[in-house]
Scaffold this motif. Structure first.
Motif, PDB file in Angstrom:
ATOM      1  N   SER B 366       0.399   1.819 -33.467  1.00 41.27           N
ATOM      2  CA  SER B 366      -0.006   3.447 -33.289  1.00 41.27           C
ATOM      3  C   SER B 366      -1.239   3.612 -33.346  1.00 41.27           C
ATOM      4  O   SER B 366      -2.480   3.054 -33.720  1.00 41.27           O
ATOM      5  CB  SER B 366       0.519   3.277 -34.751  1.00 41.27           C
ATOM      6  N   PHE B 367      -1.168   5.096 -32.886  1.00 42.79           N
ATOM      7  CA  PHE B 367      -2.741   5.111 -32.910  1.00 42.79           C
ATOM      8  C   PHE B 367      -3.068   6.734 -33.927  1.00 42.79           C
ATOM      9  O   PHE B 367      -1.780   7.506 -34.109  1.00 42.79           O
ATOM     10  CB  PHE B 367      -3.128   5.787 -31.394  1.00 42.79           C
ATOM     11  N   LYS B 368      -3.652   7.377 -33.793  1.00 38.59           N
ATOM     12  CA  LYS B 368      -4.315   8.373 -34.415  1.00 38.59           C
ATOM     13  C   LYS B 368      -4.698   9.422 -33.073  1.00 38.59           C
ATOM     14  O   LYS B 368      -5.713   9.117 -32.161  1.00 38.59           O
ATOM     15  CB  LYS B 368      -5.825   8.477 -35.433  1.00 38.59           C
ATOM     16  N   CYS B 369      -4.074  10.022 -32.618  1.00 40.93           N
ATOM     17  CA  CYS B 369      -4.594  11.718 -31.376  1.00 40.93           C
ATOM     18  C   CYS B 369      -5.507  12.254 -31.727  1.00 40.93           C
ATOM     19  O   CYS B 369      -4.870  13.237 -30.490  1.00 40.93           O
ATOM     20  CB  CYS B 369      -2.960  11.804 -31.115  1.00 40.93           C
ATOM     21  N   ASN B 370      -5.945  12.338 -33.190  1.00 43.38           N
ATOM     22  CA  ASN B 370      -6.614  13.340 -33.218  1.00 43.38           C
ATOM     23  C   ASN B 370      -7.757  12.817 -33.069  1.00 43.38           C
ATOM     24  O   ASN B 370      -8.972  14.609 -33.440  1.00 43.38           O
ATOM     25  CB  ASN B 370      -5.801  14.304 -34.793  1.00 43.38           C
ATOM     26  N   GLN B 371      -8.982  11.828 -33.544  1.00 41.62           N
ATOM     27  CA  GLN B 371     -10.071  11.746 -32.813  1.00 41.62           C
ATOM     28  C   GLN B 371     -10.462  10.304 -32.777  1.00 41.62           C
ATOM     29  O   GLN B 371      -9.518   9.335 -32.361  1.00 41.62           O
ATOM     30  CB  GLN B 371     -10.410  11.483 -34.413  1.00 41.62           C
ATOM     31  N   GLY B 372     -11.330  10.489 -32.394  1.00 45.48           N
ATOM     32  CA  GLY B 372     -11.943   9.141 -31.348  1.00 45.48           C
ATOM     33  C   GLY B 372     -11.540   8.678 -29.828  1.00 45.48           C
ATOM     34  O   GLY B 372     -10.669  10.087 -29.932  1.00 45.48           O
ATOM     35  N   TYR B 519      -2.302   6.721 -42.987  1.00 47.81           N
ATOM     36  CA  TYR B 519      -1.804   8.505 -43.708  1.00 47.81           C
ATOM     37  C   TYR B 519      -2.728   9.303 -43.523  1.00 47.81           C
ATOM     38  O   TYR B 519      -2.624  10.294 -43.879  1.00 47.81           O
ATOM     39  CB  TYR B 519      -1.257   8.487 -45.640  1.00 47.81           C
ATOM     40  N   ASP B 520      -3.793   8.811 -43.213  1.00 49.80           N
ATOM     41  CA  ASP B 520      -5.180   9.537 -43.581  1.00 49.80           C
ATOM     42  C   ASP B 520      -5.231  10.381 -42.106  1.00 49.80           C
ATOM     43  O   ASP B 520      -5.730   9.923 -41.005  1.00 49.80           O
ATOM     44  CB  ASP B 520      -6.353   8.827 -44.405  1.00 49.80           C
TER      45      ASP B 520
END
Lengths: 328, 638
Positions: B366-372, B519-520
């Protein structure tokens, strides 16, 4: 004697508080957010604002925003009043979580300890008396094997042989699900279920105690007073059990008392493998789920047991060996 | 003589231990009904019938079946506090009589054994009201009448603030959150639930908020079973109808209902399902559920055949042995390759049968798509190309799993209708060249100093503010996780990852810590990649997971692609009820978009296996539309 006990009790209280401070600091510095853990399931089920509100409430309730010393004082105050906290995993008071498991642990450990001592002490004495005989050599080999083998390996091998292949015992649990019997039928059912874990615990502990007793007895049998006793024409049984064993008991007594005090401590491995609802398993579950109130309560129980065990051991030296004076 | 003495001693020592164990009976500690018997019969579950020829004469005893659960039971059968899967299975067996139920294909249909009348009204404000009249004579397991307020109580319990005050944390689901007035009631702004009305003793209504209309799964909003008022609340606490909706009587407070609620958690003895709670044995980790004589049947009029169901915790280490020795009769959703092989061997030897079906879910990255770096779609694509998912799934599942290319499962009727199109989705077949092409297209063409990428080392991308971002992805994984271990060798240490100019740094922690970071959604979150698993349910409502800015949007898919994904999920929900063709079309559009946005990389989707004794007949489930708790109703036992 009383003065000595009094001193030791004061010392124990000091150690108890020092241990409690160390444990409390350790648990409170483990990475992770306990409050978040408690309200995690609300995510996606309440609005973001409500979630934040609940999260802050959980922090307040756990006192996570207080400095560690204040949190410690609150926790210790509750502990001394018999409030061990609240299990974030089971969602009920810790005292309700640990009650039954503690009784189960005591039950199974008493069985294992009695059986193990009943086997190892006579066996160790016999091996010492028949030192280097074929029987002694065979026992030495077996005890080395038993001593070296991890408990969980013994458990899995025994499950495979006695439960799966031979079908003599159930694989796990403490009683037949939906068991309808009472009285003797219940006791027999419980024995049937606990037999295998008790056998495994017994076998796993045979090696160390047998070798310990044997070594102590060999030392005792080398003493001049043994030769003197034999020269006086005393019967061999009297020489061994009355003269040698009494003197060999001093180093062994520490181990025996520790064993008996360990009946309150669960075996994480055995309780996990055999699905015994015991204190060791609860400790493991508490640690794995960051349920620190449960884990801390178990740790403090272990601390108290260890302190009491040490006191009893020291006192018992004076009883077993009159040369040891404990009244100073 | 000596042997006898030794035997006697062993039994004596054990008995002494039993007595010294403070007389703990350990049986049925939370017993609801007396199951003591003076007869002392031993209901032994032992006895191996391995490999024997069946002598079944066609007569079923239907006495008892033991359902083995791989997660630990807690004794807290209700789903509001401790949320174990095994507890929930027991709960599902003791709750029933919903006016709407889903059938074997997953479609929501009326339950004629409960429903006297269902009236659907479209209101002027755009909302829709379902008015339900239940039949006379419906009774809970204790013989008390089931009334309309018992149904409404279930809605109220799932979102009332007071219940949260009692430490409950597993409350609302989509069944409640679309009901008009949900937000105001659940936030405590209003003490009445506007979308619920108690019309008379046997009639109630549920209104879907206009903003969610049309709603394809509207009927599912009335799929809640009754919860006994007598069980949960003190006698003088009632539900009151007002012109603004339903409310609890004024004496309702967390403190006042607390004792009763806590008792209901562990002694759930007024049941509406095919079975009723009899006892929980915490030493055997087992729920005993017995047939509910007052259960009128499911939507097909089917009542339970088997008298007693035991829901028993069966640890994974010994689960196959427990089945072999007869300690359990059914093991369901076995996913481990070795255990499946062991089970198939047992089937071959005789005495056991099995079912196999696909998992409605998958293990994933699962990716965080708002940073990095993972905020850029090309990076997510590149990583998908750099992981040989076919080989990964084969290795991890031991050959008992497949690769999926989106959030769908083979049991979904939509997936069946669009099978051909699904086959045409981008499967991101392993290719270093494709990965490099994606990265170059995404602007990852620089060295650290801003010069053109040299062909070795880490790639950089020039950001809008003129700075350069390295292609270094921070991955958080949980400890003791075999998927993580396999990802290390197949992805993180894959030489092609370095050859593509990418670096993946792994941090290992507890699963709780993983959830904290997962969840962050803040940009300060140091991690952009996680591995865990997910599943989807029926109703298939995923809109809340992609709502821009919501904390439920754990992938933090923002911007144009996030809005597009959300709009498609909403379009799927807002299909007219009954318009299956449009729904399936919208569903596929969502899947297709998801496959391109790629907020997650599905790693494997297991082929689940149920293994069970050959003495069990008429047992069919698919794990999604028709799970084990529904299948047991139809099963028969020799």
């Amino acid at each position: 004697m009383l003065k000595y006990v009094g001193k030791r009790l004061i010392y124990m209280v000091g150690v108890f508080f020092v241990v409690s401070i160390i444990l409390f600091i350790l648990f409170n510095n483990v990475p992770g957010d306990r409050a978040l853990n408690q309200v995690q399931n609300l995510r996606g089920k309440v609005s973001d604002e409500t979630f934040q509100l609940r999260y802050q409430e959980a922090r307040d309730k756990l006192g996570l925003d207080d400095p560690i010393p204040i949190r410690y004082v609150k926790w210790m105050g509750n502990l001394l009043r018999g409030d061990f906290g609240y299990s974030s995993f089971y969602k009920k008071d810790v005292i309700d979580v640990l009650g039954t498991p503690l009784l189960n642990t005591i039950q199974i450990n008493i069985m294992a300890t009695i059986i193990a001592l009943a086997i190892t002490i006579p066996l160790g004495i016999h091996c010492a008396v028949k030192k280097f005989s074929k029987f002694d050599n065979a026992i030495q080999v077996l005890t080395i094997v038993g001593y070296s083998m991890p408990q969980y390996i013994i458990a899995l091998v025994f499950i495979f042989i006695f439960a799966v292949k031979l079908g003599w015992f159930p694989i796990s649990g403490m009683n037949t699900p939906n068991f309808q019997g009472t009285g003797l039928a219940f006791v027999l059912d419980r024995i049937h279920y606990l037999a295998l874990p008790v056998i495994v615990m017994t076998v796993a502990s045979l090696g160390s105690m047998t070798r310990y007793v044997r070594a102590a007895m060999i030392d005792a049998l080398r003493m001049d007073y043994i030769r003197t006793a034999r020269a006086k024409g005393l019967r061999e049984k009297v020489v061994i059990y009355s003269h040698a064993w009494r003197n060999a008991l001093l180093p062994v007594i520490t181990l025996i008392i520790t064993w008996f005090m360990n009946i309150f401590m669960g075996s994480i491995v055995i309780e996990q493998i055999f699905q015994i609802n015991g204190i060791g398993k609860m400790y493991y579950v508490g640690l794995m789920n960051q349920d620190y109130d449960v884990a801390l309560a178990v740790n403090m129980l272990y601390c108290v047991i260890t302190l009491i065990s040490n006191l009893i051991t020291d006192l018992s030296y004076g009883i077993v060996d009159p040369r040891v004076r404990i009244n100073k | 003589m000596k042997k006898k003495l030794i035997s006697l001693f062993l039994v004596g020592a054990m008995t002494a231990g039993m007595v010294a164990g403070c007389g703990n009976s350990g049986n049925g500690s939370n017993a609801a009904a007396g199951n003591d018997s003076a007869s002392g019969d031993v209901a032994s579950t032992e006895g191996v019938e391995e490999g024997t020829e069946s002598t079944f004469d066609g007569t079923y005893s239907n006495k008892q079946v033991i359902l083995g659960e791989s997660s630990e039971t807690s004794g807290d059968i209700t789903p509001f506090w401790v949320n174990g899967a095994s507890d929930y299975d027991a709960y599902k067996l003791v709750t029933g009589m919903a006016p709407i139920e889903n059938d074997q294909t997953g479609k929501w249909i009326e339950n004629p054994t409960v429903l006297e009348n269902l009236e659907v009204t479209d209101n002027d404000d755009g909302s829709r009201t379902y008015t339900v009249t239940i039949k006379d004579g419906l009774k809970f397991s204790d013989g008390s009448d089931i009334n309309a307020d018992d149904y409404l109580l279930n809605y109220m319990l799932r979102c009332d603030e007071m219940i949260v005050d009692l430490e409950a944390s597993n409350l609302t689901d989509s069944t409640v959150q679309y009901v008009a007035g949900y937000n105001e009631f659940s936030n405590g702004e209003s003490d009445t639930f506007a979308g619920l009305h108690l019309i008379d003793e046997k009639t109630y209504s549920v209104t879907i908020d206009a903003q969610y209309m049309p709603y394809y799964y509207g009927s599912a909003l009335i799929s809640l079973e009754p919860q006994s008022m007598d069980l949960w609340l003190p006698e003088d606490v009632t539900l009151e109808e007002t012109e603004n909706g339903v409310k609890f009587s004024d004496n309702f407070s967390a403190e006042y209902i607390g004792d009763k609620v806590q008792a209901a958690r562990y002694n759930y003895n007024i049941c509406s399902g095919p079975y009723m709670f009899t006892s929980y044995d915490e030493n055997a980790y087992t729920y005993t559920l017995t047939k509910n004589p007052n259960f009128p049947g499911n939507f097909e009029g089917q009542t339970a055949n088997i008298e007693t169901v035991l829901v028993k915790y069966t640890p994974q280490d010994t689960m196959m042995d427990q089945l072999k020795t007869g300690a359990v009769d059914i093991l369901y959703q076995v996913a481990d390759g070795d255990q499946i092989e062991q089970g198939l061997d047992m089937v071959e030897e005789g005495g056991f049968d099995y079912l196999s079906y696909g998992r409605a879910g998958y293990g994933m990255i699962s990716f965080k798509c708002n940073q990095g770096p993972t905020q850029f779609k090309e990076v997510r694509h590149a990583m998908a190309y750099l992981l040989d998912r076919v080989s990964f799934a084969q290795t991890f599942t031991g050959g008992h799993g497949i690769v999926v290319n989106g959030p769908y499962g083979s049991q979904q009727w939509m997936a069946e209708e669009y099978a051909e199109e699904i086959d045409g989705l981008n499967s991101y077949t392993y290719s270093l060249d494709s990965a490099i092409a994606e990265l170059e297209a995404g602007g990852w063409v620089y060295n650290e100093d801003g010069s053109e990428y040299s062909g070795s080392g880490i790639r950089y991308k020039k950001l809008d503010d003129g700075t350069y971002m390295p292609l270094i992805i921070e991955w958080f994984s949980s400890d003791n996780n075999s998927v993580s271990d396999l990802l290390v060798t197949t992805l993180q240490q894959n030489p092609d990852v370095a050859a593509a100019g990418m670096q993946i740094n792994q941090t290992v922690g507890t699963f709780t810590d993983l959830l904290t970071y997962y969840y962050d959604n803040s940009e300060e979150n140091p991690y952009q990649m996680f591995n865990l698993a997910t599943g989807f349910g029926n109703p298939y409502d995923v809109a809340y997971m992609y709502e821009p800015g919501s904390s439920n949007n754990t992938n933090a898919v923002l911007g144009e692609e996030g809005q597009q994904l959300y709009d498609l999920a909403i379009a799927m929900n807002q299909t007219e009820e009954g318009d299956d063709a449009t729904y399936a079309e919208n569903w596929y559009k969502f899947i297709e978009c998801w496959n391109d946005v790629l907020p997650e990389i599905p790693l494997y989707s297991n082929d689940y296996h149920d293994f069970y004794t050959s003495k069990l007949h008429d047992f069919e489930e698919d794990g999604y539309n028709w799970d084990v708790t529904k299948a047991i109703l139809y099963a028969n036992m020799e």
